[in-house]
Structure formats: C-alpha cells, structure tokens
Design an enzyme around this catalytic site. Structure first.
Site, PDB file in Angstrom:
ATOM      1  N   LYS A 185      10.584  18.046  -1.350  1.00 39.26           N
ATOM      2  CA  LYS A 185      11.965  17.866  -0.732  1.00 39.26           C
ATOM      3  C   LYS A 185      12.713  17.136  -1.366  1.00 39.26           C
ATOM      4  O   LYS A 185      13.926  17.269  -1.634  1.00 39.26           O
ATOM      5  CB  LYS A 185      11.448  17.419   0.635  1.00 39.26           C
ATOM      6  N   ARG A 191       9.248  15.418  12.403  1.00 34.81           N
ATOM      7  CA  ARG A 191       7.989  15.386  11.965  1.00 34.81           C
ATOM      8  C   ARG A 191       6.873  15.405  13.117  1.00 34.81           C
ATOM      9  O   ARG A 191       5.586  15.448  13.267  1.00 34.81           O
ATOM     10  CB  ARG A 191       7.644  14.090  11.288  1.00 34.81           C
ATOM     11  N   ARG A 193       2.670  11.474  -8.505  1.00 37.05           N
ATOM     12  CA  ARG A 193       4.474  11.137  -8.350  1.00 37.05           C
ATOM     13  C   ARG A 193       4.508   9.707  -8.726  1.00 37.05           C
ATOM     14  O   ARG A 193       3.674   8.776  -8.558  1.00 37.05           O
ATOM     15  CB  ARG A 193       4.612  11.110  -6.832  1.00 37.05           C
ATOM     16  N   ARG A 204       4.164   4.673  -5.546  1.00 40.33           N
ATOM     17  CA  ARG A 204       4.237   4.379  -4.126  1.00 40.33           C
ATOM     18  C   ARG A 204       3.009   3.925  -3.724  1.00 40.33           C
ATOM     19  O   ARG A 204       2.016   4.423  -4.066  1.00 40.33           O
ATOM     20  CB  ARG A 204       4.807   5.443  -3.226  1.00 40.33           C
ATOM     21  N   ARG A 236      -2.296  10.932   5.048  1.00 38.69           N
ATOM     22  CA  ARG A 236      -0.935  11.630   5.136  1.00 38.69           C
ATOM     23  C   ARG A 236      -1.052  12.894   5.664  1.00 38.69           C
ATOM     24  O   ARG A 236      -0.309  13.646   6.203  1.00 38.69           O
ATOM     25  CB  ARG A 236      -0.082  11.293   4.060  1.00 38.69           C
TER      26      ARG A 236
HETATM   27  P1  ADP Z   1       8.501  15.064  -1.059  1.00 37.69           P
HETATM   28  O1  ADP Z   1       9.804  14.705  -0.986  1.00 37.69           O
HETATM   29  O2  ADP Z   1       8.193  16.579  -0.299  1.00 37.69           O
HETATM   30  O3  ADP Z   1       7.216  14.410  -0.408  1.00 37.69           O
HETATM   31  P2  ADP Z   1       8.595  15.142  -3.798  1.00 37.69           P
HETATM   32  O4  ADP Z   1       9.990  15.636  -3.935  1.00 37.69           O
HETATM   33  O5  ADP Z   1       8.608  13.776  -4.102  1.00 37.69           O
HETATM   34  O6  ADP Z   1       8.068  15.661  -2.566  1.00 37.69           O
HETATM   35  O7  ADP Z   1       7.766  15.858  -4.987  1.00 37.69           O
HETATM   36  C1  ADP Z   1       6.224  15.193  -4.989  1.00 37.69           C
HETATM   37  C2  ADP Z   1       5.759  15.219  -6.502  1.00 37.69           C
HETATM   38  O8  ADP Z   1       5.632  16.545  -6.883  1.00 37.69           O
HETATM   39  C3  ADP Z   1       6.848  14.540  -7.480  1.00 37.69           C
HETATM   40  O9  ADP Z   1       6.085  13.873  -8.279  1.00 37.69           O
HETATM   41  C4  ADP Z   1       7.753  15.657  -8.125  1.00 37.69           C
HETATM   42  O10 ADP Z   1       8.079  15.472  -9.294  1.00 37.69           O
HETATM   43  C5  ADP Z   1       6.576  16.842  -8.003  1.00 37.69           C
HETATM   44  N1  ADP Z   1       6.844  18.186  -7.980  1.00 37.69           N
HETATM   45  C6  ADP Z   1       8.024  18.342  -7.049  1.00 37.69           C
HETATM   46  N2  ADP Z   1       8.381  19.704  -7.274  1.00 37.69           N
HETATM   47  C7  ADP Z   1       7.405  20.302  -7.924  1.00 37.69           C
HETATM   48  C8  ADP Z   1       7.288  21.367  -8.654  1.00 37.69           C
HETATM   49  N3  ADP Z   1       8.070  22.631  -8.147  1.00 37.69           N
HETATM   50  N4  ADP Z   1       6.167  21.879  -9.505  1.00 37.69           N
HETATM   51  C9  ADP Z   1       5.410  20.616 -10.005  1.00 37.69           C
HETATM   52  N5  ADP Z   1       5.729  19.353  -9.485  1.00 37.69           N
HETATM   53  C10 ADP Z   1       6.753  19.327  -8.713  1.00 37.69           C
HETATM   54  P1  AMP Z   2       8.103  10.283   3.497  1.00 36.67           P
HETATM   55  O1  AMP Z   2       8.912   9.444   2.439  1.00 36.67           O
HETATM   56  O2  AMP Z   2       8.807  11.214   3.890  1.00 36.67           O
HETATM   57  O3  AMP Z   2       6.831  10.622   2.722  1.00 36.67           O
HETATM   58  O4  AMP Z   2       7.794   9.214   4.601  1.00 36.67           O
HETATM   59  C1  AMP Z   2       6.983   7.935   4.211  1.00 36.67           C
HETATM   60  C2  AMP Z   2       6.426   7.520   5.483  1.00 36.67           C
HETATM   61  O5  AMP Z   2       7.394   7.323   6.390  1.00 36.67           O
HETATM   62  C3  AMP Z   2       5.685   8.569   6.387  1.00 36.67           C
HETATM   63  O6  AMP Z   2       4.336   8.593   5.814  1.00 36.67           O
HETATM   64  C4  AMP Z   2       5.606   7.937   7.791  1.00 36.67           C
HETATM   65  O7  AMP Z   2       4.819   6.747   7.954  1.00 36.67           O
HETATM   66  C5  AMP Z   2       7.072   7.170   7.820  1.00 36.67           C
HETATM   67  N1  AMP Z   2       8.059   8.527   8.200  1.00 36.67           N
HETATM   68  C6  AMP Z   2       9.057   8.880   7.546  1.00 36.67           C
HETATM   69  N2  AMP Z   2       9.786   9.983   8.140  1.00 36.67           N
HETATM   70  C7  AMP Z   2       9.057   9.829   9.496  1.00 36.67           C
HETATM   71  C8  AMP Z   2       9.426  10.510  10.705  1.00 36.67           C
HETATM   72  N3  AMP Z   2      10.415  11.564  10.889  1.00 36.67           N
HETATM   73  N4  AMP Z   2       8.574  10.368  11.568  1.00 36.67           N
HETATM   74  C9  AMP Z   2       7.668   9.230  11.752  1.00 36.67           C
HETATM   75  N5  AMP Z   2       7.324   8.717  10.625  1.00 36.67           N
HETATM   76  C10 AMP Z   2       8.238   8.822   9.409  1.00 36.67           C
END
Ligand code: ADP
Ligand code: AMP
Length: 214
Positions: free
Chosen positions: A13, A88, A127, A161, A172
C-alpha cells in the site's frame, strides 16, 4: 475522490500510494504513518499507540476514528483522500461511512491488494523504512541506491521498523485475519472492491492500480 487502498500489512500500500495520490490529486492519509510520527515526537497519542503497535495489535477504534475524521475535516482533504491502513475493523468502516454520509461525501473506490501470507512475511521482514520521510524499501526487491540512505529525502535514516521483526510480523498477520479481513466483504457489499493481484512486480501492480482508478 475518496479512495481506500486496502490489503494486509506488507501488501504494498505505502509503495503504491505516491503514484495514486499524484494521479488522483489527493493527500495520502496513512494511519500507521500518523502513529509513527506521534511516537517519534513523543505526543500522548504516540505514547498511547506504542504498546499496541509493539504487540502487533490494533489501536482502539475510537482513537483511530477520531484521528481520521479530524484529518478528513482539514482543508486539503475536502477534494478527497487516499486512505491507507484504514479502516481495519468493521466498526471503523461503519464509523467512516457514517461520517462521510453526514458530510455529504462517500467512498468512491476501494482497491484491494491481494498477497498470500508467505509472501507478506518475506516482504515485511525485508522491509526498510526511512524514519525521516516514511519512504519504504526492501533489502532484496527494492533497495535504496546507497545502503541506509533514503533516495527520496537523502537522510541516512533507513532502518528496520521494530514491528517488522519476525515475531511481530506474525502477530500482525494474525490480527489482520482475525479483525481486518472481515472489512472486505463489508466494503464489497456497500461500495464494491477492485481486486488486484499484488504478487507481481511493483511496476505491474502500480499499472493495475491506476487502471482500477480510471
Ligand atoms: P504496506 O504499506 O501495505 O504495509 P509496503 O508498501 O511498505 O506495504 O511494502 C512492504 C514491503 O514489500 C516493502 O519492503 C516494499 O519495498 C516491498 N514491496 C512492495 N510491493 C512489492 C512488490 N510488488 N514486489 C516486491 N516487493 C514489494
Ligand atoms: P501500518 O503502518 O499500517 O502497518 O500500521 C502500523 C500499526 O499502527 C498497526 O500494527 C497498528 O498497531 C496501528 N494502526 C495503524 N492503522 C490502524 C487502524 N486503522 N486501526 C488500528 N490500529 C492501527
């Protein structure tokens, strides 16, 4: 245009958000980013969120919903937003929908990035995130040009992170399946959902997402 970019943690995302925001001319509202910023700044909201985030659990619905509706009320959000990481839970989805109704607005499109758990574990554990600007990378799939240095903002702040360590990643994902997956049929019934196979390359997923918005 109000867009929900839906999908489990690690689906991509954040990676796709900038291109979507540019295309739709809307700001990126990522609840996780807002919590991390508050954590870094040591605000009461950050202190409240810390324990939930460290355990891979969700911050309580009332806290998140107040935060999001407050953000949606700001001037730059009047033409729409890209919601990333929200809603969520079904409670969050229902509260969002009620607030939008009351304010003469609606969810225009929901894009769901579909990725199986084994791929998510690899993506999340590899990541790396820029603490300064939030840009994300992957040690194998999308590394920064210089290790540890952000291509977007130039700061040497690209780290793992805390909640991307393997034990929290697994927590998660189970939170996602227990609490968040149920939001998808809820949205499907009321708004419709465009499903995107997000196991493909970053560029291919980006093209599919932009096609879904067109
Ligand atoms: P989200 O915001 O949904 O938690 P991220 O955008 O941070 O996910 O992506 C999670 C990890 O996967 C990051 O390290 C990113 O660089 C990698 N990633 C995202 N999209 C792809 C893809 N299509 N193929 C391979 N790796 C990806
Ligand atoms: P994310 O960066 O989206 O993976 O979110 C990191 C963390 O923030 C999650 O694991 C939750 O602890 C908290 N969080 C983010 N968005 C929400 C949401 N919509 N509802 C509840 N907790 C959230």
């Amino acid at each position: 245009m109000n867009i929900i970019l839906f999908g489990p943690p690690g689906a991509g995302k954040g990676t796709q958000a900038a291109a979507i925001c540019q295309r739709a001319s809307v700001p990126h509202v990522a609840t996780g980013d807002i919590f991390r910023r508050n954590l870094r700044e040591g605000t009461p909201l950050g202190q409240l969120a810390r324990g939930y985030m460290d355990r891979g659990e969700l911050v309580p619905d009332s806290v998140v919903c107040d935060l999001v509706t407050d953000r949606l009320g700001q001037p730059d959000a009047q033409g729409g937003v890209l919601l990333d990481g929200f809603p969520r839970t079904v409670v969050q989805a229902a509260l969002l929908s009620k607030w939008l109704d009351e304010n003469g607005r609606k969810i225009d499109v929901v894009v769901n990035l579909r990725v199986p758990d084994d791929v998510l574990v690899k993506r999340l554990s590899g990541r790396r995130t820029c603490l300064a600007c939030g840009a994300t990378y992957h040690v194998d799939y999308n590394p920064p040009s210089t290790p540890g240095v952000c291509d977007v903002c130039g700061k040497a702040d690209v780290v793992q992170r805390d909640d991307d360590r393997e034990e929290t990643v697994l927590a998660r994902l189970s939170t996602y399946h227990r609490d968040t997956a149920a939001v998808l049929p809820w949205l499907q019934e009321r708004v419709g959902v465009v499903d995107v196979d997000a196991t493909r390359s970053i560029d291919d997923v980006g093209a599919a997402v932009l096609a879904a918005l067109a």
